[in-house]
Motif scaffolding. Sequence first.
Motif, mmCIF file in Angstrom:
data_model
loop_
_atom_site.group_PDB
_atom_site.id
_atom_site.type_symbol
_atom_site.label_atom_id
_atom_site.label_comp_id
_atom_site.label_asym_id
_atom_site.label_seq_id
_atom_site.Cartn_x
_atom_site.Cartn_y
_atom_site.Cartn_z
ATOM 1 N N GLU A 86 0.826 -1.261 0.009
ATOM 2 C CA GLU A 86 0.003 -0.115 -0.067
ATOM 3 C C GLU A 86 0.732 1.290 -0.143
ATOM 4 O O GLU A 86 0.398 2.117 -0.333
ATOM 5 N N PHE A 87 2.185 1.126 0.573
ATOM 6 C CA PHE A 87 2.869 2.405 0.650
ATOM 7 C C PHE A 87 4.046 2.219 -0.270
ATOM 8 O O PHE A 87 5.017 3.278 -0.317
ATOM 9 N N GLU A 88 4.365 1.185 -0.859
ATOM 10 C CA GLU A 88 5.513 0.849 -1.681
ATOM 11 C C GLU A 88 6.719 1.077 -0.901
ATOM 12 O O GLU A 88 7.699 1.649 -1.457
ATOM 13 N N GLU A 89 6.691 0.848 0.512
ATOM 14 C CA GLU A 89 7.952 1.023 1.283
ATOM 15 C C GLU A 89 8.302 -0.257 2.085
ATOM 16 O O GLU A 89 7.241 -1.034 2.258
ATOM 17 N N ALA A 125 13.508 2.831 5.583
ATOM 18 C CA ALA A 125 12.296 2.261 6.363
ATOM 19 C C ALA A 125 11.521 2.859 6.921
ATOM 20 O O ALA A 125 11.692 4.140 7.289
ATOM 21 N N ILE A 126 10.172 2.413 7.186
ATOM 22 C CA ILE A 126 8.971 3.085 7.713
ATOM 23 C C ILE A 126 8.656 2.226 8.949
ATOM 24 O O ILE A 126 8.844 1.235 8.956
ATOM 25 N N ALA A 127 7.982 2.900 9.905
ATOM 26 C CA ALA A 127 7.188 2.196 10.949
ATOM 27 C C ALA A 127 5.779 2.551 10.853
ATOM 28 O O ALA A 127 5.417 3.881 10.939
ATOM 29 N N LEU A 128 4.752 1.716 10.808
ATOM 30 C CA LEU A 128 3.474 2.178 10.995
ATOM 31 C C LEU A 128 2.869 1.518 12.059
ATOM 32 O O LEU A 128 2.790 0.705 12.577
ATOM 33 N N ILE A 129 2.480 2.623 12.803
ATOM 34 C CA ILE A 129 2.198 2.548 14.457
ATOM 35 C C ILE A 129 0.522 3.060 14.753
ATOM 36 O O ILE A 129 0.327 4.345 14.260
ATOM 37 N N LEU A 130 -0.190 2.260 14.976
ATOM 38 C CA LEU A 130 -1.321 2.760 15.481
ATOM 39 C C LEU A 130 -1.399 3.998 16.658
ATOM 40 O O LEU A 130 -0.692 3.697 17.437
ATOM 41 N N ARG A 148 6.724 11.084 10.338
ATOM 42 C CA ARG A 148 6.305 11.655 8.995
ATOM 43 C C ARG A 148 5.035 12.282 8.889
ATOM 44 O O ARG A 148 4.926 13.180 8.130
ATOM 45 N N GLU A 149 4.139 11.290 9.172
ATOM 46 C CA GLU A 149 2.766 11.803 9.023
ATOM 47 C C GLU A 149 1.815 10.800 9.557
ATOM 48 O O GLU A 149 2.189 9.985 9.953
ATOM 49 N N LYS A 150 0.503 11.323 9.662
ATOM 50 C CA LYS A 150 -0.533 10.326 10.059
ATOM 51 C C LYS A 150 -1.109 9.971 8.818
ATOM 52 O O LYS A 150 -1.310 10.598 7.616
ATOM 53 N N ASN A 151 -1.648 8.670 8.709
ATOM 54 C CA ASN A 151 -2.245 8.127 7.439
ATOM 55 C C ASN A 151 -3.218 6.963 8.069
ATOM 56 O O ASN A 151 -3.594 6.790 9.121
ATOM 57 N N SER A 152 -3.659 6.124 7.059
ATOM 58 C CA SER A 152 -4.477 4.977 7.639
ATOM 59 C C SER A 152 -3.893 3.926 6.778
ATOM 60 O O SER A 152 -3.455 3.726 5.911
ATOM 61 N N ILE A 160 3.139 7.266 10.776
ATOM 62 C CA ILE A 160 4.119 6.771 10.033
ATOM 63 C C ILE A 160 5.712 7.473 10.439
ATOM 64 O O ILE A 160 5.622 8.917 10.371
ATOM 65 N N TYR A 161 6.301 6.741 10.692
ATOM 66 C CA TYR A 161 7.791 6.996 11.151
ATOM 67 C C TYR A 161 8.528 6.676 10.068
ATOM 68 O O TYR A 161 8.385 5.531 9.549
#
Length: 165
Positions: A86-89, A125-130, A148-152, A160-161
Amino acid sequence: MITETERLILRQFTEDDVEAIFQLNSIPEVLTYIPGDAFSSREQAATLLREVIFANYQEFGYGRWAVEHKADNKVIGFCGPKYITEFEEVELGYRYLPAYWGQGIGHEAAEAALAEFHHHGIEEAIALILEGNTGSEGVARKVGMQWREKNSFMGHRVNIYHKFL
Protein backbone atom coordinates in the motif's frame (compact mmCIF):
# COMPACT_ATOMS: atom_id res chain seq x y z
CA MET A 1 20.93 -16.54 11.76
CA ILE A 2 20.48 -12.97 10.53
CA THR A 3 22.30 -11.27 13.42
CA GLU A 4 22.65 -11.36 17.19
CA THR A 5 23.00 -9.04 20.13
CA GLU A 6 24.10 -9.69 23.67
CA ARG A 7 20.65 -11.04 24.59
CA LEU A 8 18.97 -11.88 21.29
CA ILE A 9 19.24 -13.87 18.09
CA LEU A 10 17.39 -12.60 15.02
CA ARG A 11 16.78 -15.36 12.50
CA GLN A 12 14.31 -16.45 9.87
CA PHE A 13 11.20 -18.18 11.12
CA THR A 14 10.93 -21.94 10.59
CA GLU A 15 8.05 -24.43 10.67
CA ASP A 16 9.02 -25.08 14.30
CA ASP A 17 7.87 -21.56 15.24
CA VAL A 18 4.12 -22.14 14.82
CA GLU A 19 3.51 -21.91 18.58
CA ALA A 20 5.38 -18.59 18.85
CA ILE A 21 3.42 -17.14 15.90
CA PHE A 22 0.20 -18.34 17.51
CA GLN A 23 1.08 -16.68 20.83
CA LEU A 24 2.02 -13.38 19.15
CA ASN A 25 -1.32 -13.35 17.34
CA SER A 26 -3.68 -14.63 20.02
CA ILE A 27 -2.88 -12.79 23.27
CA PRO A 28 -5.32 -9.85 23.56
CA GLU A 29 -2.78 -7.64 25.36
CA VAL A 30 -0.31 -8.05 22.48
CA LEU A 31 -3.00 -7.24 19.90
CA THR A 32 -4.21 -3.98 21.46
CA TYR A 33 -2.62 -1.95 18.66
CA ILE A 34 -2.61 -4.59 15.91
CA PRO A 35 -5.28 -4.58 13.18
CA GLY A 36 -7.15 -7.83 12.65
CA ASP A 37 -8.73 -10.52 14.76
CA ALA A 38 -6.95 -12.69 17.30
CA PHE A 39 -5.99 -16.18 16.17
CA SER A 40 -8.08 -19.00 17.60
CA SER A 41 -6.07 -21.93 16.21
CA ARG A 42 -2.52 -22.96 15.54
CA GLU A 43 -3.52 -23.73 11.95
CA GLN A 44 -3.99 -19.97 11.45
CA ALA A 45 -0.41 -19.49 12.63
CA ALA A 46 0.85 -22.21 10.27
CA THR A 47 -1.02 -20.55 7.40
CA LEU A 48 0.50 -17.14 8.25
CA LEU A 49 3.96 -18.69 8.28
CA ARG A 50 3.48 -20.37 4.88
CA GLU A 51 1.42 -17.76 3.02
CA VAL A 52 2.93 -14.54 4.36
CA ILE A 53 6.27 -14.93 6.14
CA PHE A 54 7.79 -17.71 4.01
CA ALA A 55 6.25 -16.17 0.87
CA ASN A 56 7.97 -12.86 1.72
CA TYR A 57 11.30 -14.65 2.18
CA GLN A 58 10.84 -16.25 -1.24
CA GLU A 59 9.68 -13.10 -3.06
CA PHE A 60 11.87 -10.42 -1.48
CA GLY A 61 14.68 -12.33 0.21
CA TYR A 62 13.56 -10.90 3.57
CA GLY A 63 10.57 -10.74 5.87
CA ARG A 64 9.75 -10.68 9.55
CA TRP A 65 12.52 -12.28 11.60
CA ALA A 66 12.06 -14.35 14.74
CA VAL A 67 13.55 -12.81 17.87
CA GLU A 68 14.93 -15.53 20.11
CA HIS A 69 15.85 -14.72 23.70
CA LYS A 70 19.21 -16.38 24.42
CA ALA A 71 18.68 -16.82 28.15
CA ASP A 72 15.26 -18.44 27.68
CA ASN A 73 16.09 -20.20 24.40
CA LYS A 74 12.67 -19.31 22.98
CA VAL A 75 11.11 -17.07 20.37
CA ILE A 76 9.68 -14.06 22.18
CA GLY A 77 8.64 -11.95 19.22
CA PHE A 78 9.53 -10.73 15.78
CA CYS A 79 11.42 -7.80 14.35
CA GLY A 80 12.31 -7.16 10.77
CA PRO A 81 11.44 -5.86 7.35
CA LYS A 82 8.23 -6.32 5.39
CA TYR A 83 7.41 -4.76 2.06
CA ILE A 84 4.13 -2.86 2.42
CA THR A 85 2.41 -2.79 -0.95
CA GLU A 86 0.00 0.00 0.00
CA PHE A 87 2.90 2.39 0.63
CA GLU A 88 5.48 0.81 -1.69
CA GLU A 89 7.96 1.00 1.19
CA VAL A 90 9.63 -1.39 3.61
CA GLU A 91 8.37 -1.37 7.17
CA LEU A 92 10.38 -2.20 10.25
CA GLY A 93 7.81 -4.14 12.26
CA TYR A 94 8.11 -5.60 15.74
CA ARG A 95 6.00 -7.39 18.32
CA TYR A 96 6.88 -9.12 21.58
CA LEU A 97 5.31 -11.21 24.30
CA PRO A 98 4.22 -9.06 27.28
CA ALA A 99 6.65 -10.73 29.71
CA TYR A 100 9.48 -9.08 27.73
CA TRP A 101 8.07 -5.55 27.53
CA GLY A 102 9.92 -2.74 29.28
CA GLN A 103 13.33 -4.42 29.15
CA GLY A 104 14.80 -2.61 26.15
CA ILE A 105 14.42 -5.66 23.93
CA GLY A 106 12.38 -3.78 21.32
CA HIS A 107 15.11 -1.18 20.91
CA GLU A 108 17.91 -3.75 20.96
CA ALA A 109 16.28 -5.91 18.27
CA ALA A 110 15.26 -2.92 16.12
CA GLU A 111 18.81 -1.53 16.10
CA ALA A 112 20.19 -4.94 15.13
CA ALA A 113 17.54 -5.46 12.43
CA LEU A 114 18.02 -2.04 10.85
CA ALA A 115 21.77 -2.66 10.67
CA GLU A 116 21.01 -5.68 8.43
CA PHE A 117 18.61 -3.93 6.03
CA HIS A 118 21.42 -2.82 3.70
CA HIS A 119 22.27 -6.49 3.05
CA HIS A 120 18.85 -6.71 1.42
CA GLY A 121 19.14 -3.51 -0.61
CA ILE A 122 16.87 -1.57 1.75
CA GLU A 123 17.93 2.08 2.00
CA GLU A 124 15.07 3.49 4.06
CA ALA A 125 12.41 2.17 6.39
CA ILE A 126 9.08 3.18 7.82
CA ALA A 127 7.18 2.11 10.92
CA LEU A 128 3.37 2.03 10.80
CA ILE A 129 2.17 2.56 14.36
CA LEU A 130 -1.47 2.68 15.39
CA GLU A 131 -2.42 5.86 17.18
CA GLY A 132 -1.96 5.54 20.93
CA ASN A 133 0.81 2.93 20.80
CA THR A 134 3.35 5.01 22.68
CA GLY A 135 5.61 2.03 23.39
CA SER A 136 6.14 1.32 19.69
CA GLU A 137 6.57 5.01 18.96
CA GLY A 138 9.29 5.12 21.62
CA VAL A 139 11.16 2.26 19.93
CA ALA A 140 10.89 3.99 16.54
CA ARG A 141 12.26 7.25 17.95
CA LYS A 142 15.09 5.47 19.82
CA VAL A 143 16.36 3.94 16.58
CA GLY A 144 16.37 7.35 14.91
CA MET A 145 13.08 7.27 13.06
CA GLN A 146 11.27 10.58 12.65
CA TRP A 147 7.53 11.12 12.57
CA ARG A 148 6.50 11.70 8.97
CA GLU A 149 2.70 11.81 8.81
CA LYS A 150 -0.66 10.52 9.93
CA ASN A 151 -2.30 8.11 7.52
CA SER A 152 -4.49 5.02 7.52
CA PHE A 153 -3.59 1.36 7.18
CA MET A 154 -5.96 -1.60 7.24
CA GLY A 155 -8.77 0.74 8.26
CA HIS A 156 -6.92 2.22 11.24
CA ARG A 157 -5.30 5.59 11.88
CA VAL A 158 -1.53 5.26 12.02
CA ASN A 159 1.46 7.45 12.64
CA ILE A 160 4.18 6.81 10.09
CA TYR A 161 7.78 7.10 11.21
CA HIS A 162 10.64 7.11 8.68
CA LYS A 163 14.40 6.74 8.53
CA PHE A 164 16.99 6.84 5.77
CA LEU A 165 19.51 4.10 6.47
